[in-house]
Design a protein around this motif. Structure first.
Motif, mmCIF file in Angstrom:
data_model
loop_
_atom_site.group_PDB
_atom_site.id
_atom_site.type_symbol
_atom_site.label_atom_id
_atom_site.label_comp_id
_atom_site.label_asym_id
_atom_site.label_seq_id
_atom_site.Cartn_x
_atom_site.Cartn_y
_atom_site.Cartn_z
ATOM 1 N N UNK A 112 0.827 -1.205 0.000
ATOM 2 C CA UNK A 112 0.000 0.000 0.000
ATOM 3 C C UNK A 112 0.857 1.247 0.000
ATOM 4 N N UNK A 113 1.919 1.255 0.836
ATOM 5 C CA UNK A 113 2.772 2.448 0.885
ATOM 6 C C UNK A 113 3.424 2.713 -0.451
ATOM 7 N N UNK A 114 3.878 1.617 -1.141
ATOM 8 C CA UNK A 114 4.538 1.810 -2.424
ATOM 9 C C UNK A 114 3.572 2.352 -3.454
ATOM 10 N N UNK A 115 2.307 1.868 -3.445
ATOM 11 C CA UNK A 115 1.325 2.339 -4.412
ATOM 12 C C UNK A 115 0.968 3.785 -4.157
ATOM 13 N N UNK A 116 0.833 4.154 -2.881
ATOM 14 C CA UNK A 116 0.552 5.544 -2.561
ATOM 15 C C UNK A 116 1.707 6.443 -2.980
ATOM 16 N N UNK A 117 2.939 5.971 -2.786
ATOM 17 C CA UNK A 117 4.098 6.776 -3.182
ATOM 18 C C UNK A 117 4.139 6.961 -4.682
ATOM 19 N N UNK A 118 3.827 5.892 -5.434
ATOM 20 C CA UNK A 118 3.816 6.047 -6.885
ATOM 21 C C UNK A 118 2.811 7.112 -7.290
ATOM 22 N N UNK B 295 17.448 6.103 -7.066
ATOM 23 C CA UNK B 295 17.486 4.885 -6.249
ATOM 24 C C UNK B 295 18.789 4.138 -6.471
ATOM 25 N N UNK B 296 19.194 4.001 -7.731
ATOM 26 C CA UNK B 296 20.457 3.328 -8.037
ATOM 27 C C UNK B 296 21.647 4.137 -7.541
ATOM 28 N N UNK B 297 21.624 5.444 -7.766
ATOM 29 C CA UNK B 297 22.750 6.287 -7.355
ATOM 30 C C UNK B 297 23.010 6.178 -5.865
ATOM 31 N N UNK B 298 21.942 6.205 -5.072
ATOM 32 C CA UNK B 298 22.133 6.169 -3.620
ATOM 33 C C UNK B 298 22.529 4.786 -3.130
ATOM 34 N N UNK B 299 21.980 3.733 -3.737
ATOM 35 C CA UNK B 299 22.417 2.391 -3.346
ATOM 36 C C UNK B 299 23.897 2.219 -3.609
ATOM 37 N N UNK B 300 24.352 2.700 -4.746
ATOM 38 C CA UNK B 300 25.772 2.599 -5.079
ATOM 39 C C UNK B 300 26.610 3.390 -4.081
ATOM 40 N N UNK B 301 26.198 4.622 -3.786
ATOM 41 C CA UNK B 301 26.961 5.445 -2.847
ATOM 42 C C UNK B 301 27.068 4.772 -1.484
ATOM 43 N N UNK B 302 25.931 4.306 -0.969
ATOM 44 C CA UNK B 302 25.923 3.713 0.362
ATOM 45 C C UNK B 302 26.675 2.393 0.395
ATOM 46 N N UNK B 303 26.615 1.647 -0.707
ATOM 47 C CA UNK B 303 27.381 0.404 -0.775
ATOM 48 C C UNK B 303 28.881 0.701 -0.783
ATOM 49 N N UNK B 304 29.284 1.711 -1.536
ATOM 50 C CA UNK B 304 30.695 2.096 -1.548
ATOM 51 C C UNK B 304 31.161 2.498 -0.158
ATOM 52 N N UNK C 154 12.684 8.655 5.379
ATOM 53 C CA UNK C 154 13.540 8.878 4.208
ATOM 54 C C UNK C 154 13.071 7.993 3.050
ATOM 55 N N UNK C 155 13.374 8.432 1.857
ATOM 56 C CA UNK C 155 12.886 7.750 0.651
ATOM 57 C C UNK C 155 13.219 6.260 0.613
ATOM 58 N N UNK C 156 14.455 5.835 0.924
ATOM 59 C CA UNK C 156 14.738 4.396 0.869
ATOM 60 C C UNK C 156 13.882 3.573 1.824
ATOM 61 N N UNK C 157 13.502 4.143 2.947
ATOM 62 C CA UNK C 157 12.692 3.400 3.912
ATOM 63 C C UNK C 157 11.222 3.369 3.522
ATOM 64 N N UNK C 158 10.752 4.427 2.892
ATOM 65 C CA UNK C 158 9.328 4.559 2.598
ATOM 66 C C UNK C 158 8.928 4.003 1.235
ATOM 67 N N UNK C 159 9.803 4.120 0.241
ATOM 68 C CA UNK C 159 9.334 3.966 -1.128
ATOM 69 C C UNK C 159 10.195 3.096 -2.033
ATOM 70 N N UNK C 160 11.103 2.314 -1.467
ATOM 71 C CA UNK C 160 11.977 1.516 -2.335
ATOM 72 C C UNK C 160 11.898 0.026 -2.043
ATOM 73 N N UNK C 161 10.865 -0.407 -1.332
ATOM 74 C CA UNK C 161 10.599 -1.828 -1.088
ATOM 75 C C UNK C 161 11.785 -2.554 -0.445
ATOM 76 N N UNK C 162 12.420 -1.895 0.508
ATOM 77 C CA UNK C 162 13.515 -2.530 1.231
ATOM 78 C C UNK C 162 14.749 -2.792 0.396
ATOM 79 N N UNK C 163 14.981 -1.946 -0.625
ATOM 80 C CA UNK C 163 16.060 -2.210 -1.573
ATOM 81 C C UNK C 163 17.443 -2.171 -0.922
#
Length: 410
Positions: free
Chosen positions: A1-7, A105-114, A130-139
């Motif tokens: 539901x949260x992801x659909x609302x965010x979209x 989403x990709x840019x931040x995952x890469x940054x945080x992984x680095x 924050x966006x990764x917690x609310x809208x990225x399905x636990x990416x």
């Protein structure tokens, strides 16, 4: 539901796709909204969805020769206009190096992984809104093997004491500036400096989720290079605020960006050609970035006029948040069902040619029947006076009352 609302919310707020309201809105309702917003003669801003595909192509072509040399070869897996954009963003942000990414989403995952690899700690401290917690399905956990912790649950950025006294170690502090889901809120400049200093005391690196960093300069009273100098890495978006087609950038040291390019390839972000996105980003940097301070100032006028208009109309409980706005975007809250408010907003556009509010959404917490909308003020909104805002609000409230009356009669 949260992801659909965010979209739905992202589409309506950022203008990146078809608008939606409640997550079960029918396609015909979406098309009705698009048609009404496109035909509106007066609006506070126009999203990409308000223009047809042909209109967007024509606009891109019209601006292209003002931002780059159209005689150069097209980009092939980077280079060309992509490299030109990266250099331009590095100059604007005052950062050593920049890499273009297809998505934030990709840019931040890469940054945080680095940073997890460099610090030896895969734990990221960030806000639970924050966006990764609310809208990225636990990416962050599912894709990148990162763990997240939350120094605060308050609807604001964390304080220096909350960072300093947090009871778990973390390798990276991620700050979303502004924090959209809390109402596009920002700390003061002094508070931001203190939070960063507290993270440094813990030997943590600092990453800015700056999807909308472009619009923060008015609140902080600082130019972008002074803001980014506080962080070890910064992500910015090109379709949020600047009105680009898509795309994002990650900025940081040369060694970090070199590593990020490797992970970008591994994550599937090494696209064959991306020149339309790069051209629209360059256009946004030239066209929209210089105007943002005027948008912020006008957003404060609009927000104040809305608050006065609600009070003068005897509308009862309402909230304009934050008051005054920290950026050119803010929230409005009312004690009505979201479908009632969305329909009233749509009827206002259809019947008067004026778009004041767009889609409304149910509050995630609190008593039932409370809804909110996000208001953006950009170029079209600069011509509005306080009287214009109050007049449009009065017409909107009339339609809310008309929507409510049949339900009360039942």
């Amino acid at each position: 539901m949260a992801d659909m609302n965010e979209q739905a919310r992202s589409e309506a707020a950022d203008g990146t796709s078809q608008p939606d309201g409640p997550e079960d809105a029918a396609p015909s309702q979406r098309l009705r909204r698009i048609a009404a917003w496109r035909r509106a003669e007066r609006t506070l801003w126009r999203a990409g969805m308000d223009r047809s595909l042909g209109e967007q192509l024509a606009e891109l072509a019209a601006d292209a020769d003002t931002v780059t040399d159209l005689g150069q070869p097209v980009d092939i897996y980077g280079g060309g206009v992509i490299a030109e954009l990266e250099q331009r963003v590095a100059e604007v942000l005052g950062m050593e190096a920049v890499a273009f990414f297809p998505t934030g989403t990709m840019a931040q995952q890469v940054a945080l992984r680095c940073w997890a690899g460099r610090t030896g700690n895969a734990t990221v401290a960030l806000h639970q809104l924050a966006h990764p917690e609310m809208h990225e399905r636990g990416a962050l956990g599912a894709v990148s093997g990162l763990r997240t912790v939350h120094p605060t649950s308050e609807p604001r950025l964390p304080t220096a004491d909350e960072i300093r006294d947090f009871d778990e170690p973390f390798g990276t502090l991620m700050l979303e500036l502004p924090l959209r889901d809390a109402g596009y809120v920002l700390p003061t400049w002094e508070e931001l400096e203190a939070v960063v200093a507290a993270a440094r005391e813990r030997d943590a690196v600092v990453h800015f989720d700056g999807a909308r960093l472009w619009e923060c300069t008015s609140r902080f009273g600082r130019e972008l290079p002074e803001i980014t100098a506080l962080a070890d890495s910064v992500y910015v978006s090109f379709y949020k605020t600047l009105g680009g087609i898509s795309g994002a950038a990650l900025a940081g040291s040369a060694s970090l960006i070199e590593e990020a390019r490797t992970w970008r390839h591994r994550y599937g972000g090494q696209l064959f050609q991306q020149f339309p996105a790069a051209l629209s980003a360059l256009s946004g940097l030239e066209r929209e970035l210089p105007k943002l301070p005027s948008y912020v100032a006008q957003a404060r006028l609009v927000a104040a006029a809305l608050a006065e208009g609600f009070a003068e109309a005897g509308a009862g409980w309402f909230r304009v948040h934050p008051d005054p706005p920290h950026t050119h975007e803010f929230q409005v809250w009312l004690p009505y069902a979201s479908d009632v408010l969305s329909e009233a907003s749509l009827r206002l556009a259809e019947e008067t040619g004026v778009t004041l509010f767009r889609a409304w959404y149910p509050a995630a917490s609190g008593p039932p029947g409370v809804s909110f909308t996000e208001v953006t003020v950009a170029e079209p909104g600069l011509e509005w006076t306080a009287a214009d805002v109050k007049a449009a609000l009065g017409e909107f409230l009339k339609r809310v009352a008309e929507q409510e009356r049949p339900a009360q009669q039942e």
